[in-house]
Motif scaffolding. Sequence first.
Motif, short mmCIF file in Angstrom:
data_model
loop_
_atom_site.label_atom_id
_atom_site.label_comp_id
_atom_site.label_asym_id
_atom_site.label_seq_id
_atom_site.Cartn_x
_atom_site.Cartn_y
_atom_site.Cartn_z
N LEU A 69 20.30 15.95 -30.77
CA LEU A 69 21.11 15.30 -29.57
C LEU A 69 22.28 14.37 -30.39
N SER A 70 23.45 14.05 -29.57
CA SER A 70 24.18 13.05 -30.11
C SER A 70 24.13 11.65 -29.35
N PRO A 71 23.96 10.72 -30.33
CA PRO A 71 23.63 9.37 -29.66
C PRO A 71 24.75 8.68 -28.72
N THR A 72 24.39 7.73 -27.70
CA THR A 72 25.33 7.43 -26.74
C THR A 72 25.17 5.69 -27.16
N SER A 73 26.26 5.16 -27.95
CA SER A 73 26.00 3.66 -28.12
C SER A 73 25.79 2.89 -27.08
N ALA A 74 24.74 2.09 -27.08
CA ALA A 74 24.30 1.10 -26.15
C ALA A 74 23.99 -0.17 -26.79
N GLU A 75 24.71 -0.35 -27.79
CA GLU A 75 24.74 -1.87 -28.27
C GLU A 75 25.12 -2.92 -27.12
N GLY A 76 24.45 -4.03 -26.96
CA GLY A 76 24.56 -5.10 -25.94
C GLY A 76 24.05 -4.64 -24.54
N TRP A 77 23.69 -3.40 -24.42
CA TRP A 77 22.81 -3.01 -22.89
C TRP A 77 21.43 -3.36 -23.07
N LEU A 78 21.04 -3.42 -21.89
CA LEU A 78 19.64 -3.86 -21.51
C LEU A 78 18.89 -2.60 -20.95
N LEU A 79 17.76 -2.17 -21.36
CA LEU A 79 16.81 -1.20 -20.65
C LEU A 79 15.74 -2.15 -20.33
N ALA A 80 15.65 -1.97 -18.87
CA ALA A 80 14.43 -2.75 -18.56
C ALA A 80 13.69 -2.27 -17.38
N PRO A 81 12.64 -2.86 -16.83
CA PRO A 81 11.87 -2.52 -15.60
C PRO A 81 12.91 -2.50 -14.54
N SER A 82 12.70 -1.88 -13.19
CA SER A 82 13.28 -1.89 -12.17
C SER A 82 12.98 -3.38 -11.47
N LEU A 83 13.76 -3.98 -10.68
CA LEU A 83 13.72 -5.13 -9.76
C LEU A 83 12.92 -5.08 -8.57
N VAL A 84 12.37 -6.19 -8.09
CA VAL A 84 11.52 -6.19 -6.85
C VAL A 84 12.03 -7.07 -6.01
N ASP A 85 12.41 -6.98 -4.68
CA ASP A 85 12.65 -7.72 -3.77
C ASP A 85 11.79 -8.00 -2.78
N PRO A 86 11.03 -9.18 -2.81
CA PRO A 86 9.83 -9.44 -1.89
C PRO A 86 10.15 -9.37 -0.52
N HIS A 87 11.21 -9.66 -0.02
CA HIS A 87 11.56 -9.67 1.60
C HIS A 87 13.06 -9.27 1.89
N SER A 88 13.32 -8.43 2.88
CA SER A 88 14.36 -8.42 3.39
C SER A 88 14.26 -7.97 4.69
N VAL A 89 15.25 -7.51 5.52
CA VAL A 89 15.44 -7.21 6.91
C VAL A 89 16.05 -5.83 7.15
N LEU A 90 15.26 -5.26 7.83
CA LEU A 90 15.93 -3.83 8.44
C LEU A 90 15.67 -3.51 9.89
N GLU A 91 16.57 -4.10 10.72
CA GLU A 91 16.35 -4.04 12.16
C GLU A 91 16.09 -2.47 12.67
N GLN A 92 16.93 -1.55 12.31
CA GLN A 92 16.92 -0.44 12.82
C GLN A 92 17.13 0.68 11.96
#
Length: 428
Positions: free
Chosen positions: A54-77
Motif C-alpha cells: 500500500l501507499s501511505p497517507t500522511s497523517a502527521e498532526g491528525w488524531l485517531l481516537a475512539p468515538s464520542l459519547v453523548d449522554p443525553h439529547s432530545v428527539l421528539e418525533q
Amino acid sequence: MPSEILIRPLWLHQVQLLAGPGQAMVTGDALIDTDGALLAWGEEATRQAASLELSPTSAEGWLLAPSLVDPHSVLEQPLGGRAEDLDSLAAAAAAGGYGTVGLLPWATPWRDRPERLGLRWPAPMALALWGSFSQEGADQELAAHRDQLDAGAIGLACSDQTPPLALLERGLLLAEMGSQPVLVAPRDASLTGGGFVRESVEALRAGWPPDPVLSETLPLQGLLTLAELRPAVKLVLMNLSTAAGTALVRQARRRPQATVGWWHLLADSGNLDPTAEGWRLRPSLGSPEDREGLILGLAEGVITAVAVHHLPLDAEEQLLPLDQRRPGLAGHHGLVLPLLWQELVQARGWPVERLWQALSWGGSELLGRGPEQLSPGSRRWLLFDPHHAWTWEPEQSPSQAANHPLAGQTIRGGVRASGLLPATQWRL
C-alpha cells in the motif's frame, strides 16, 4: 472533497493514536479496511501495509481516537419529524464523531412505557434510551420503572426541572432502578421569574430577562441531600450551568455524577454577540464566571461528562421571536469536538486524554457502559484533524434542525474520517 470509494485498505502514516483510557497517546501507523474496520495500529499496521504494498497517507498532526459519547439529547418525533428524525440524527451524530447518543424520554408521545422504547440504530451506531421517571413527564405519578428498564432503558430521566422532592424521594425509596442512573435537572422553573439568561452584570447591560442563580442552587441543595441519604441510588445531575452550582457539588459529602452542556463551556453573556444564535437555552446561558467555573469543574472531575443535549427546532419555530421560542440548541454535526478542542486543548493546554474523558469515556461511565477504545475490527473510531479549516453551512448538514449556532463561520478542526461513516464521506 469527499473521497472516492476506497478500493484498498487505508494506511495512515505517523498518526497520533489514543487507544483508550489510561493509555498514553503515541505516534505510529494505522491500517483501516475498505469497510471502515480498524485492522491494526503500530508496528503490526506497518507490517501489514507493507505486505499489501500500500501507499501511505500522511497523517502527521491528525488524531485517531475512539468515538464520542453523548449522554443525553432530545428527539421528539423519531419518524417523520420536521426538526429531526431518527435517520437524520444518526447521520449528524456520525459526522461529528458520536458513536453513542442517549435519548431522553422527552417526545410526542412521551417515552414512558416499554412499547415506546423500541428505537434502534444499525451498527456501528448505538442508541441509548432513557426511560421516564414520571408518567408523561408530568411529575405527578411515578412511571413503571422496572418495566421500562426490563425493556432496555439505560436509566430513568426526569423533565427539564427537578420534580417535587416527595415524588423523587418515593421513587428513590422504591429503588426499582437498582444500580441504573436517575437523571435529574437541578432547576426550579418557579424561581426563574421568566428570565432566560443567568443574572449577571453582562445580562443586565444587554437587557436580557435575568434568571437568578437560586433557580439552580436551591433545588440542587435538595438533590445533594437526597444523594447523601440514598447512597445506593446512582443520582446524576443533568446540565449544571452555574459556578455556584458546581461549587456546591464540589463540596458535597457524597458527590453525584453530573453533566454540562457543550455550549455552556463555549459561550456566555459576555462573549456572545447579541444577535447570535445560542442565547435561548434551558438551563439558562451563564455569565463569564459561570463558564469558568464549569470548565474548572470539568477539569477537576466534579463534572463527569459533556452532553450535546441536542434539542432541534424546525425552520418555522425558529422564526418566532426569541422570548416566544422554545429553548434549545442543535449541535451534533461537526461542531462540538473542534470548538472544544480549540477552547480547551489549544487555548487552555488541556491534555487530549482529558478532553476524551469529558467527551467520550465520562459519558460511557454515566450510561453504565464500558469505555470506548480502539480495537481490531471495530468501526467505532474517528480521525480528527485539529488544523482543518472549513465553513459551517447548516444547510449542508444531514441534520434537519434550524437552530444550529455559528452558521457561516469558519471552524478550525474537523473529523476527516470515521468508521461510523461510509468511506465516500471521508475527507482525506
